[in-house]
Design an enzyme around this catalytic site. Structure first.
Site, PDB file in Angstrom:
ATOM      1  N   ARG A   1       0.819  -1.214   0.000  1.00 15.64           N
ATOM      2  CA  ARG A   1       0.000   0.000   0.000  1.00 15.64           C
ATOM      3  C   ARG A   1       0.857   1.269   0.000  1.00 15.64           C
ATOM      4  NH1 ARG A   1      -5.289  -1.312   3.893  1.00 15.64           N
ATOM      5  NH2 ARG A   1      -6.507  -2.260   2.220  1.00 15.64           N
TER       6      ARG A   1
ATOM      7  N   LYS B   1     -19.153 -17.196   2.286  1.00 13.50           N
ATOM      8  CA  LYS B   1     -20.578 -17.068   2.578  1.00 13.50           C
ATOM      9  C   LYS B   1     -21.360 -16.274   1.536  1.00 13.50           C
ATOM     10  CE  LYS B   1     -20.072 -17.463   7.598  1.00 13.50           C
ATOM     11  NZ  LYS B   1     -20.391 -16.832   8.911  1.00 13.50           N
TER      12      LYS B   1
ATOM     13  N   GLY C   1     -11.545  -8.590   0.004  1.00  9.88           N
ATOM     14  CA  GLY C   1     -11.366  -9.743   0.884  1.00  9.88           C
ATOM     15  C   GLY C   1     -10.065 -10.493   0.676  1.00  9.88           C
TER      16      GLY C   1
ATOM     17  N   GLY D   1     -13.596  -3.673   2.000  1.00 10.21           N
ATOM     18  CA  GLY D   1     -14.990  -3.249   2.154  1.00 10.21           C
ATOM     19  C   GLY D   1     -15.443  -2.266   1.103  1.00 10.21           C
TER      20      GLY D   1
END
Length: 399
Positions: A37, A199, A356, A379
């Protein structure tokens, strides 16, 4: 594409430029273990410095909850930031507002750079407190947001300061928005989305939004188990969400209405225990044993997916296809990622990935540098896929 001003539209010489970066990087024993980053932010910072700006970098680190925590100081980032910028001296301020920050900023020469202390040492950051935003804005003449990964948060350094100063998108932010627009809004068709991970519950909105934007939806990981259970297949002891069977069937029905091809596993790699190099076997998806877990896609499914990608022009990738962290259950993720990378390098496929575990999975496959664009945002990437308006992007719109 959201409206924003880029660095091409501003003269920064001599100006104090506040740059919101995301330096929330992995640390161990006071040392940065992955400077990706920081290195990605260097392009914007170098450009501003070369143009004579007095650059002031803002970032958060961890979750100190409005209190000063020595273990979450940004001071250890001074050296890796200087290295990413070519070995230059980076000044550090022991606070991000007040006299410590003011003294460091005022002493900066044209082309100089300073890193201010962790924004989240102040509760006003996460509350988007007006007084805190004004204190930050008072240190600068211009504001640049180069932290797409933080732009789903309505925090003071993301929204408040952008509303007080002339605001611009940094080069990393600009590249991110252009890549996402290319993959979603203006994607070359046929377009495919590959969505994996554990999920369905965390990605229901994503799946619904994607059906309006792609021609094929490839579902892998634990998510696929829920879809197969919804179709009446026995998935044994595999991770799945029985309570979401109805929603899974609704997504399949919606895909049929929109003429979107859904690709689900036709074979799988199964095992009775979840550990590295556990004894496993490859079975047709109808033949999963009652005591077995689906831990990866099988070779026929991989062949099916790669065949679909060969007929596409755009691929949006979010999430792994199996338990890629544990061999041998990484094979499908690696095989599909490498095939997508080869199509990208051949000029046949535009590949945009993020969110993720995606970065870790593609890094494991050795293809991070071979995709068209890989986002390090988590996110924010998912909320963008869901079609949500991100506060930090909204704040960059010209007023």
């Amino acid at each position: 594409m959201p409206a924003f001003k880029s660095l091409d539209e501003v003269d920064v010489k001599g100006k104090r430029v506040l740059v919101r970066a995301d330096f929330n990087v992995p640390m161990q024993d006071g040392e940065v273990t992955d400077a990706t980053r920081i290195e990605r932010a260097a392009e914007t910072l170098k450009e501003l410095m070369a143009k004579g700006a007095r650059v002031v970098v803002l970032s958060h680190f961890g979750r100190p909850k409005g209190r000063r925590e020595s273990s979450m100081s940004l001071e250890p980032l001074v050296r890796p930031l200087g290295k990413a910028l070519g070995g230059i001296q980076v000044q550090f301020a022991s606070d991000c507002i007040g006299e410590p920050a003011r003294q460091v900023v005022d002493a900066l020469p044209e082309g100089g750079i300073a890193l201010l202390e962790n924004l989240r040492f102040h509760a006003g950051e996460e509350k988007n407190d007006t007084a805190f935003a004004e204190a930050l804005a008072g240190l600068g003449d211009l504001y640049v947001n180069d932290a797409f990964s933080c732009s789903h948060r309505a925090h003071a350094s993301v929204v408040g300061v952008a509303e007080l100063l002339p605001a611009f998108a940094g080069r990393l932010m600009q590249a991110e928005l252009e890549a996402l627009e290319h993959a979603l809004g203006g994607a070359a068709r046929p377009a495919a989305a590959l969505v994996g991970g554990a999920k369905v519950s965390t990605k229901l909105e994503v799946l619904g939004t994607l059906l309006d934007r792609v021609d094929a939806l490839i579902i892998g990981g634990g998510m696929a188990n829920t879809f197969m259970h919804a179709e009446g297949l026995d998935v044994g002891k595999s991770l799945h969400e029985p309570g979401l069977a109805e929603q899974a069937r609704a997504i399949v029905a919606m895909a049929a209405e929109k003429n979107v091809d859904i690709i689900l596993p036709i074979d799988a790699v199964v095992a009775t225990e979840f550990r590295e190099n556990a004894a496993s076997r490859t079975v047709a998806i109808e033949s999963v044993g009652a005591d077995e877990m689906i831990l990866d896609l099988g070779p026929k499914t991989v062949e099916d997916i790669v065949g679909k990608l060969k007929g596409c022009k755009t691929l949006l990738w979010n999430g792994p296809l199996g338990a890629f962290e544990i061999p041998p259950f990484d094979k499908a993720t690696v095989a599909v990622a490498q095939a997508a990378a080869e199509l990208t390098q051949a000029g046949r496929l535009v590949t945009v990935a993020g969110g993720g575990d995606t970065v870790a999975a593609l890094s494991h496959a050795g293809v991070l540098e071979r995709f068209s664009y890989v986002s390090t945002a988590g996110g924010a990437f998912l909320e963008w896929l869901e079609g949500k308006e991100l506060p930090g992007i909204k704040a960059l719109e010209p007023r």
